[in-house]
Design a protein around this motif. Structure first.
Motif, PDB file in Angstrom:
ATOM      1  N   ALA A   1      -5.260 -10.444 -49.004  1.00 53.85           N
ATOM      2  CA  ALA A   1      -4.985 -11.500 -47.982  1.00 53.85           C
ATOM      3  C   ALA A   1      -3.326 -11.390 -47.586  1.00 53.85           C
ATOM      4  CB  ALA A   1      -5.250 -12.948 -48.632  1.00 53.85           C
ATOM      5  N   HIS A   2      -2.383 -10.877 -48.649  1.00 53.09           N
ATOM      6  CA  HIS A   2      -1.007 -10.780 -48.728  1.00 53.09           C
ATOM      7  C   HIS A   2      -0.838  -9.694 -47.542  1.00 53.09           C
ATOM      8  CE1 HIS A   2       1.339 -13.659 -50.725  1.00 53.09           C
ATOM      9  NE2 HIS A   2       0.554 -13.088 -51.949  1.00 53.09           N
ATOM     10  N   ALA A   3      -1.772  -8.541 -47.342  1.00 56.77           N
ATOM     11  CA  ALA A   3      -1.487  -7.508 -46.397  1.00 56.77           C
ATOM     12  C   ALA A   3      -1.132  -8.176 -44.960  1.00 56.77           C
ATOM     13  CB  ALA A   3      -2.911  -6.773 -46.246  1.00 56.77           C
TER      14      ALA A   3
ATOM     15  N   PRO B   1      -8.420 -10.254 -54.071  1.00 54.15           N
ATOM     16  CA  PRO B   1      -8.403 -10.687 -52.711  1.00 54.15           C
ATOM     17  C   PRO B   1      -7.240 -11.306 -52.263  1.00 54.15           C
ATOM     18  CG  PRO B   1      -9.918 -12.181 -54.240  1.00 54.15           C
ATOM     19  CD  PRO B   1      -9.700 -10.851 -54.871  1.00 54.15           C
ATOM     20  N   HIS B   2      -6.559 -12.144 -53.320  1.00 55.22           N
ATOM     21  CA  HIS B   2      -5.069 -12.685 -53.091  1.00 55.22           C
ATOM     22  C   HIS B   2      -4.251 -11.597 -52.582  1.00 55.22           C
ATOM     23  CE1 HIS B   2      -1.991 -15.899 -54.285  1.00 55.22           C
ATOM     24  NE2 HIS B   2      -1.332 -14.659 -54.066  1.00 55.22           N
ATOM     25  N   GLU B   3      -4.334 -10.333 -53.231  1.00 49.75           N
ATOM     26  CA  GLU B   3      -3.369  -9.384 -52.782  1.00 49.75           C
ATOM     27  C   GLU B   3      -3.695  -8.848 -51.405  1.00 49.75           C
ATOM     28  OE1 GLU B   3      -0.654  -9.271 -54.041  1.00 49.75           O
ATOM     29  OE2 GLU B   3      -0.906 -10.056 -55.770  1.00 49.75           O
TER      30      GLU B   3
ATOM     31  N   GLN C   1      -0.297 -14.189 -62.865  1.00 54.07           N
ATOM     32  CA  GLN C   1      -0.478 -14.777 -61.426  1.00 54.07           C
ATOM     33  C   GLN C   1      -0.119 -13.522 -60.550  1.00 54.07           C
ATOM     34  OE1 GLN C   1      -2.158 -17.486 -60.090  1.00 54.07           O
ATOM     35  NE2 GLN C   1      -2.504 -17.874 -62.331  1.00 54.07           N
ATOM     36  N   PRO C   2      -0.897 -13.226 -59.463  1.00 48.22           N
ATOM     37  CA  PRO C   2      -0.330 -12.208 -58.522  1.00 48.22           C
ATOM     38  C   PRO C   2       1.137 -12.719 -57.925  1.00 48.22           C
ATOM     39  CG  PRO C   2      -2.332 -13.526 -57.594  1.00 48.22           C
ATOM     40  CD  PRO C   2      -2.061 -14.042 -58.870  1.00 48.22           C
ATOM     41  N   LEU C   3       1.710 -11.783 -57.449  1.00 49.20           N
ATOM     42  CA  LEU C   3       3.165 -12.050 -57.128  1.00 49.20           C
ATOM     43  C   LEU C   3       3.460 -11.560 -55.986  1.00 49.20           C
ATOM     44  CD1 LEU C   3       4.403 -11.291 -60.621  1.00 49.20           C
ATOM     45  CD2 LEU C   3       4.410 -13.348 -59.714  1.00 49.20           C
ATOM     46  N   ARG C   4       4.326 -11.802 -55.087  1.00 46.00           N
ATOM     47  CA  ARG C   4       4.776 -11.335 -53.941  1.00 46.00           C
ATOM     48  C   ARG C   4       6.385 -10.893 -54.511  1.00 46.00           C
ATOM     49  NH1 ARG C   4       4.949  -9.202 -51.021  1.00 46.00           N
ATOM     50  NH2 ARG C   4       6.063 -10.075 -49.316  1.00 46.00           N
ATOM     51  N   PHE C   5       6.546  -9.498 -53.748  1.00 50.94           N
ATOM     52  CA  PHE C   5       7.732  -8.866 -54.239  1.00 50.94           C
ATOM     53  C   PHE C   5       8.630  -9.221 -53.265  1.00 50.94           C
ATOM     54  CE2 PHE C   5       9.438  -6.626 -57.526  1.00 50.94           C
ATOM     55  CZ  PHE C   5      10.439  -5.961 -57.182  1.00 50.94           C
TER      56      PHE C   5
ATOM     57  N   GLY D   1       4.890 -24.395 -54.955  1.00 52.84           N
ATOM     58  CA  GLY D   1       4.646 -23.175 -53.913  1.00 52.84           C
ATOM     59  C   GLY D   1       3.549 -22.577 -53.664  1.00 52.84           C
ATOM     60  N   TYR D   2       2.636 -22.417 -54.825  1.00 56.72           N
ATOM     61  CA  TYR D   2       1.018 -22.181 -54.580  1.00 56.72           C
ATOM     62  C   TYR D   2       0.187 -23.207 -54.428  1.00 56.72           C
ATOM     63  CZ  TYR D   2       2.747 -17.219 -56.271  1.00 56.72           C
ATOM     64  OH  TYR D   2       3.463 -16.116 -56.657  1.00 56.72           O
ATOM     65  N   GLY D   3       0.499 -24.209 -55.354  1.00 53.67           N
ATOM     66  CA  GLY D   3      -0.876 -25.118 -55.348  1.00 53.67           C
ATOM     67  C   GLY D   3      -0.532 -26.152 -54.611  1.00 53.67           C
TER      68      GLY D   3
ATOM     69  N   CYS E   1       3.653 -18.086 -47.683  1.00 55.44           N
ATOM     70  CA  CYS E   1       2.702 -17.303 -47.829  1.00 55.44           C
ATOM     71  C   CYS E   1       1.939 -17.051 -48.914  1.00 55.44           C
ATOM     72  CB  CYS E   1       3.117 -15.800 -47.404  1.00 55.44           C
ATOM     73  SG  CYS E   1       3.988 -14.847 -48.749  1.00 55.44           S
ATOM     74  N   GLU E   2       2.498 -17.459 -50.168  1.00 53.55           N
ATOM     75  CA  GLU E   2       1.938 -17.727 -51.509  1.00 53.55           C
ATOM     76  C   GLU E   2       0.658 -19.007 -51.097  1.00 53.55           C
ATOM     77  OE1 GLU E   2       1.438 -15.680 -53.603  1.00 53.55           O
ATOM     78  OE2 GLU E   2       3.594 -14.794 -53.235  1.00 53.55           O
ATOM     79  N   GLY E   3       1.184 -20.059 -50.640  1.00 57.68           N
ATOM     80  CA  GLY E   3       0.029 -21.074 -50.552  1.00 57.68           C
ATOM     81  C   GLY E   3      -0.993 -20.535 -49.474  1.00 57.68           C
TER      82      GLY E   3
HETATM   83 ZN   LIG Z   1       0.756 -14.051 -53.975  1.00 58.37          ZN
END
Ligand SMILES: [Zn+2]
Length: 687
Positions: free
Chosen positions: A290-292, A286-288, A3-7, A367-369, A308-310
């Motif tokens: 959108a995190h911009a 696109p998920h990453e 899964q894409p992640l936030r650091f 946190g995501y779902g 932000c993950e949701g």
């Molecule tokens: Zn994310």
């Protein structure tokens, strides 16, 4: 799948290092970093000065505790300093305009050879410089971090010819000679710290207006660069329309030499194997992007939970399906509810206000779902217009700020003119999910129409919900939204012909706890098991060693193991089972779903025989014991078992998998048998 992640470690680290105090001041950093991959080290030179109009020097700096400082001068003259365990203290007066530090650091964190089953998305790698590639995380201290201040950066990265370095900011130089390759990057907006990656990259580029769109891939993935450039441009365009102008000078997709999926300000770092997965371009990418906006330019105030993950999941993974594939969008909402039901036990739940980052599948389901479903319900409640303008207002006003859930709430309240206090309170602060009931359904003929009544109820605590209810008759489908704020609410419908069925939330628009009978057994149920037991079928003893990646991937590596004979002698109860090989004993053989037959290590699905050495079947069924599941792993050879063992854990939402020679042939989820929220009218009920 990854899964894409936030650091976010860096934020947490710095907040604790600096006592979470507000950022004061901005430092201009001019960095020169030379990489020596064969020696696992870098040499750095940092020229620092307070940005124009800023208050002055910070109280100190952080730098990796592994650093060796060679020289330290202020306005060209050596100054005394103390460098202790990563803390650098220098007596600086505001008369000094520039500080120059030269230093060396060795970074050689080991990179795992076989990352199967490691839940930690960083694989324990903070910083490493090696011939295959370089990764220096923002919290590794590879450059000075001013305490209580942010920095604007001009970074020049050099290394042996062909080694290209990437970091945040706009690309302002890329030159290669026979001995050296050099890139330079300039950031606009102040940031705390930078991540750096380097590798033998080729650059592919196609800008979108002022935005640099860059792809840095190694030779093996170069053929995919075109598709990545196209996808980046498409999503940047879409999100600029939906939110606000893109907040960075560039967006870059950069290859990493181990399987990360990091989203960073203005770029994403994806593992070589991740890049090749076909669905990454339409999900993680696109998920990453959108995190911009959500998480990078508009930062998260983690003290009240990570929203932000949701939001990234909702506007990317989910919303793109809604645009292009409505059936896929419905399936995605169902998947979120099933994941929550399968992965989150009620005693093990957490509220969104306590979610920080994904460390387990359970955290991800919440946190995501759950958070994505909260944005979905919000959009249904206030309407598209207010929802998207709320996000636009948040994107504009939140730029460079740290936002909490309550800041988002404020913007949505303004654009919708609605008080959303209770909505956010119940979904962000409360643990769990509502459970709905449908009772007292009756239909009566009245003159030349039918009158249908029923009660929609919920268990405590009582959520404020807008629940869609659908009545279908032979010729009509009638939808209404029932407002349920207390324990129960009566509703009624009038239709002109005989009612056929009534369903509550037919499109899964509400986040709720599903009933067990609504949740088909899947691989995720095995993963969530707290009482796992492995059984090795007689004659399949060699499969145990071959299945070790499967056990690791399911987090079952400590599960007890019994042979079929031992199991039959002991008959332990209350376990979820994983059976390796097809058992001899009827006691361990389940009632097979229609269309599936198994004999020995061969199986037939819908009349197709799988009898080759490369064939593998994996399925999860409801066990005969209540609320338990059993997994069956039937393989044509030890080699095939070993190969499939690595793959199966990535297919968590499925019930049935078939592989042939390492290629997936079938992946499906059992259809739920029935739902207590669906009512079928029979002739007796229709009076
Ligand atoms: Zn994310």
């Amino acid at each position: 799948m990854l899964q894409p992640l936030r650091f976010i470690l860096i934020l947490l680290l710095l907040q604790s290092a600096t006592g979470a105090s507000a950022v004061a001041g901005v430092i201009d950093q001019n960095l020169f970093i030379h990489l020596f991959p064969a020696e696992h080290r870098l040499e750095g030179k940092a020229i620092l000065s307070p940005a124009e109009g800023q208050p002055g020097w910070p109280p100190g700096f952080l730098l990796s505790a592994r650093a060796e400082i060679d020289t330290l001068t202020a306005d060209g003259k050596p100054v005394p300093y103390v460098f202790d365990n990563g803390h650098l203290k220098i007596g600086l007066t505001n008369r000094i305009s520039a500080l120059t530090i030269t230093y060396r650091i060795r970074f050689d964190d080991p990179v795992p050879q076989n990352p199967v089953g490691i839940e930690d998305p960083s694989y324990g790698v903070t910083a490493t410089i090696m011939p295959q590639g370089t990764y220096l995380s923002a919290n590794s201290g590879w450059h000075p971090l001013p305490v209580d201040a942010e920095s604007r950066f001009f970074v020049t990265i050099s290394g042996p010819s062909g080694l290209t370095g990437v970091t945040a900011g706009r690309l302002v130089e890329l030159t290669t000679s026979s001995t050296e390759t050099r890139t330079a990057w300039k950031t606009q907006r102040p940031q705390t710290a930078l991540t750096l990656a380097a590798g033998p990259y080729q650059l592919f580029r196609e800008d979108l207006g002022e935005i640099q769109v860059l792809v840095f891939f190694g030779a093996a993935n170069a053929a995919l660069a075109r598709d990545y450039l196209d996808a980046c441009r498409e999503f940047l365009h879409l999100y600029q329309t939906l939110f606000s102008p893109y907040p960075y000078a560039k967006f870059a997709v950069v290859e990493n030499f181990y399987p990360t999926g990091y989203g960073l300000p203005g770029w994403t770092l994806l593992g070589s194997s991740v890049i090749r997965l076909p669905f990454i371009r339409s999900t993680s990418l696109p998920h990453e992007i959108a995190h911009a906006w959500w998480g990078n330019a508009i930062e998260v105030d983690y003290r009240s939970g990570n929203w932000c993950e949701g939001l990234a999941t909702y506007v990317a993974d989910y919303y793109l399906k809604e645009l292009h594939d409505p059936a896929g969008a419905l399936e995605y909402r169902r998947k979120l509810l099933r994941d929550y039901a399968a992965l989150v036990e009620s005693g093990d739940d957490l509220p969104l206000s306590a979610f920080h980052s994904r460390t387990t599948k359970r955290d991800q389901a919440v946190g995501y779902g759950k958070a994505a479903m909260v944005f979905h319900m919000l959009r249904n409640r206030i309407g598209d217009q207010a929802f998207w303008s709320g996000l636009q207002a948040a994107a504009r006003n939140g730029l460079g700020k740290r936002y909490a859930w309550s800041d988002l709430q404020r913007h949505f309240e303004e654009t919708s003119g609605t008080n959303l206090e209770r909505f956010f309170q119940q979904w962000v602060q409360w643990t769990g999910a509502p459970q709905l009931r449908l009772t007292d359904v009756q239909a009566k003929a009245v003159a030349d129409s039918w009158h249908v009544t029923g009660t929609l109820a919920q268990t405590a605590p009582h959520y404020d919900l807008l629940v869609p209810v659908r009545l279908a008759s032979a010729t009509q489908v009638v939808d209404q939204v029932v407002s349920l704020g207390e324990e129960e609410h009566r509703f009624d419908f009038t239709v002109t012909d005989v009612p056929v069925n009534l369903s509550v939330d037919p499109q899964n628009d509400i986040f709720r706890r599903l009933y067990p009978e609504e949740v088909p057994a899947t691989i995720n149920n095995l993963r969530a098991s707290r009482a796992p037991l492995v059984i090795v079928a007689t004659g399949s003893e060699e499969r145990l060693d071959a299945a070790r990646d499967l056990l690791r991937g399911l987090q079952w590596n400590r599960a007890p193991v019994l042979s079929e004979k031992e199991y039959l002698a002991q008959r332990p109860v209350n376990h979820d089972l994983l059976i390796l090989g097809w058992p001899e004993s009827k006691v361990l053989r389940p009632e097979l779903p229609d269309g599936i037959r198994i004999t020995g290590q061969q199986f037939t699905i819908d009349d197709k025989l799988y009898a080759e050495t490369g064939d593998v079947l994996f399925m999860v069924l409801d066990s005969l014991q209540t609320r338990r599941v059993a997994g069956y792993f039937v393989t044509g050879s030890v080699g095939a078992a070993e190969d499939a063992a690595r793959r199966i854990p990535h297919y968590g939402r499925y019930s049935l998998l078939v592989f042939r020679n390492g290629q997936n042939q079938i992946k499906s989820t059992w259809e739920p048998v029935k739902s207590p929220l669906k009512y079928l009218f029979d002739e007796e009920a229709v009076q």
